[in-house]
Design an enzyme around this catalytic site. Structure first.
Site, PDB file in Angstrom:
ATOM      1  N   LEU A   1      57.533  70.726  67.517  1.00  0.00           N
ATOM      2  CA  LEU A   1      56.813  70.210  66.357  1.00  0.00           C
ATOM      3  C   LEU A   1      57.657  70.483  65.117  1.00  0.00           C
ATOM      4  O   LEU A   1      58.183  71.586  64.948  1.00  0.00           O
ATOM      5  CB  LEU A   1      55.456  70.908  66.208  1.00  0.00           C
ATOM      6  CG  LEU A   1      54.612  70.328  65.085  1.00  0.00           C
ATOM      7  CD1 LEU A   1      54.014  68.986  65.477  1.00  0.00           C
ATOM      8  CD2 LEU A   1      53.500  71.289  64.691  1.00  0.00           C
TER       9      LEU A   1
ATOM     10  N   TYR B   1      45.665  66.579  65.057  1.00  0.00           N
ATOM     11  CA  TYR B   1      45.090  67.507  64.083  1.00  0.00           C
ATOM     12  C   TYR B   1      46.134  67.953  63.080  1.00  0.00           C
ATOM     13  O   TYR B   1      47.335  67.716  63.260  1.00  0.00           O
ATOM     14  CB  TYR B   1      44.456  68.712  64.788  1.00  0.00           C
ATOM     15  CG  TYR B   1      45.433  69.747  65.339  1.00  0.00           C
ATOM     16  CD1 TYR B   1      46.181  69.489  66.471  1.00  0.00           C
ATOM     17  CD2 TYR B   1      45.595  70.991  64.722  1.00  0.00           C
ATOM     18  CE1 TYR B   1      47.067  70.445  66.978  1.00  0.00           C
ATOM     19  CE2 TYR B   1      46.458  71.946  65.226  1.00  0.00           C
ATOM     20  CZ  TYR B   1      47.198  71.664  66.354  1.00  0.00           C
ATOM     21  OH  TYR B   1      48.074  72.594  66.852  1.00  0.00           O
TER      22      TYR B   1
ATOM     23  N   GLU C   1      59.976  76.738  70.737  1.00  0.00           N
ATOM     24  CA  GLU C   1      59.130  77.168  69.614  1.00  0.00           C
ATOM     25  C   GLU C   1      57.998  78.009  70.169  1.00  0.00           C
ATOM     26  O   GLU C   1      57.910  78.233  71.381  1.00  0.00           O
ATOM     27  CB  GLU C   1      58.591  75.958  68.859  1.00  0.00           C
ATOM     28  CG  GLU C   1      57.691  75.086  69.716  1.00  0.00           C
ATOM     29  CD  GLU C   1      57.117  73.877  68.989  1.00  0.00           C
ATOM     30  OE1 GLU C   1      56.957  73.922  67.764  1.00  0.00           O
ATOM     31  OE2 GLU C   1      56.805  72.892  69.677  1.00  0.00           O
TER      32      GLU C   1
ATOM     33  N   LYS D   1      51.427  66.054  66.713  1.00  0.00           N
ATOM     34  CA  LYS D   1      50.519  67.218  66.651  1.00  0.00           C
ATOM     35  C   LYS D   1      49.184  66.846  67.311  1.00  0.00           C
ATOM     36  O   LYS D   1      48.166  66.648  66.642  1.00  0.00           O
ATOM     37  CB  LYS D   1      50.329  67.673  65.197  1.00  0.00           C
ATOM     38  CG  LYS D   1      49.804  69.091  65.080  1.00  0.00           C
ATOM     39  CD  LYS D   1      50.024  69.636  63.697  1.00  0.00           C
ATOM     40  CE  LYS D   1      49.384  70.993  63.480  1.00  0.00           C
ATOM     41  NZ  LYS D   1      49.861  72.047  64.349  1.00  0.00           N
TER      42      LYS D   1
HETATM   43  N1  PDD Z   1      50.125  75.262  64.555  1.00  0.00           N
HETATM   44  N2  PDD Z   1      54.729  74.569  66.490  1.00  0.00           N
HETATM   45  C1  PDD Z   1      53.520  74.393  67.038  1.00  0.00           C
HETATM   46  C2  PDD Z   1      53.429  74.109  68.506  1.00  0.00           C
HETATM   47  C3  PDD Z   1      52.368  74.476  66.235  1.00  0.00           C
HETATM   48  O1  PDD Z   1      51.160  74.279  66.786  1.00  0.00           O
HETATM   49  C4  PDD Z   1      52.505  74.776  64.856  1.00  0.00           C
HETATM   50  C5  PDD Z   1      51.314  74.876  63.949  1.00  0.00           C
HETATM   51  C6  PDD Z   1      53.793  74.956  64.330  1.00  0.00           C
HETATM   52  C7  PDD Z   1      54.044  75.230  62.879  1.00  0.00           C
HETATM   53  O2  PDD Z   1      53.751  74.100  62.114  1.00  0.00           O
HETATM   54  P1  PDD Z   1      53.292  74.209  60.586  1.00  0.00           P
HETATM   55  O3  PDD Z   1      54.315  75.018  59.899  1.00  0.00           O
HETATM   56  O4  PDD Z   1      53.293  72.792  60.117  1.00  0.00           O
HETATM   57  O5  PDD Z   1      51.925  74.845  60.581  1.00  0.00           O
HETATM   58  C8  PDD Z   1      54.885  74.834  65.178  1.00  0.00           C
HETATM   59  C9  PDD Z   1      48.877  75.296  63.815  1.00  0.00           C
HETATM   60  C10 PDD Z   1      48.898  76.231  62.674  1.00  0.00           C
HETATM   61  C11 PDD Z   1      47.733  75.545  64.784  1.00  0.00           C
HETATM   62  O6  PDD Z   1      47.827  75.022  65.893  1.00  0.00           O
HETATM   63  O7  PDD Z   1      46.767  76.203  64.428  1.00  0.00           O
END
Ligand code: PDD
Length: 287
Positions: free
Chosen positions: A207, A33, A182, A149
């Site tokens: 991620l 996703y 994270e 992801k």
């Molecule tokens: N999540 N780490 C994890 C485990 C994440 O699921 C996310 C993002 C991030 C930050 O990534 P980015 O800056 O590309 O959004 C880091 C999304 C927002 C979610 O699961 O809804």
């Protein structure tokens, strides 16, 4: 949630939108996703998310459901049809529909795609950022490929629930070395006691956040001191500031970790400045 979803080639009413019971995403979490923030009806950091999308698909050997150009149109249409000015767009691609059997289906089915969008109240989001939020720490228990992801998010779901039950917005995972990896849906940052911005480096099992990458560029332009070096929960608790980044939270100041107050208990100047700059830039750039 918005009223219109895109499902496998068609825009449909959200209430009627459905996928097949043998979708491999449903049965095996065999899919990936992406989430984009939306500002003024435009996607934030589009290129970074498209690059990561292609990488996630490639790592799982799922073919792209359509070209990037076509996908951009689908995303923009989903935003438009749901009249989203500020919000989030969610895209999910799975390996598709096939009788349940663990190996990849042969011949491969077409990948299944779903896009939804929802509005976010910018005033409520700013209020939360102005107050700062709390995190809790939990032992890292995810698989070894957090760089992909994937929609397999059960440890993240359990961690978020534990956070909520503790009155926190996010859970930070802590690995076997005692270092923060994270958050369950965000990257973790501190401004350490020496004034260095610290966040885990991408060789670790995390991620590669698109917001994190954008912020690193911004930090470079500002000439702030940054060090992609891991930190312990204890270092975070005694840091000057802490914050998280992600498409859902943008840059969100953290003022409490496992109940311990960070800094003076209010959002710090660096986090506040970076949030304002990130939002300013995202609004300006758009698709
Ligand atoms: N999540 N780490 C994890 C485990 C994440 O699921 C996310 C993002 C991030 C930050 O990534 P980015 O800056 O590309 O959004 C880091 C999304 C927002 C979610 O699961 O809804």
């Amino acid at each position: 949630m918005g009223r219109i979803a895109y499902v496998n080639g068609r825009f449909v009413r959200h209430a009627q939108a459905a996928v097949h019971i043998e979708d491999r995403g449903y049965q095996f979490s065999d899919g990936i996703y992406e989430v984009w923030a939306v500002f003024g009806g435009e996607l934030a950091d589009p290129a970074g998310h498209f690059t990561r999308l292609a990488r996630s698909l490639g790592e799982l050997r799922i073919p792209a459901p359509m070209s990037d150009a076509a996908l951009r149109i689908v995303l923009a249409e989903t935003v438009r049809k749901n009249r989203i000015s500020n919000g989030l767009v969610y895209l999910q691609v799975t390996r598709g529909v096939a009788p349940r059997d663990h190996p990849f289906p042969d011949p491969p089915p077409p990948p299944a795609i779903v896009v939804t969008a929802k509005a976010v109240d910018p005033i409520a989001a700013e209020r939360r950022a102005a107050n700062g939020a709390a995190v809790v720490t939990l032992p890292e228990n995810r698989w070894g490929r957090c760089d992909i992801k994937t929609i397999g998010l059960l440890p993240n779901v359990l961690a978020k629930q534990a956070a909520r039950e503790a009155g926190a917005v996010e859970a930070w995972f802590v690995d076997d070395l005692g270092l923060v990896t994270e958050g369950a849906s965000s990257n973790a940052w501190i401004v350490d006691a020496d004034g260095f911005l610290r966040t885990r480096d991408i060789q670790a099992n995390i991620l590669r956040g698109v917001t994190r990458d954008s912020l690193l560029s911004l930090i470079g332009e500002l000439g702030l001191a940054v060090d992609q070096r891991a930190f312990t929960p204890q270092e975070a608790k005694s840091a000057k500031e802490a914050f998280i980044t992600g498409a859902g939270t943008l840059v969100l100041p953290i003022v409490k970790i496992d109940g311990a107050i960070v800094g003076d208990g209010s959002p710090g100047p660096v986090a506040k400045r970076l949030r304002a700059l990130y939002i300013h830039n995202a609004r300006r750039e758009g698709v």
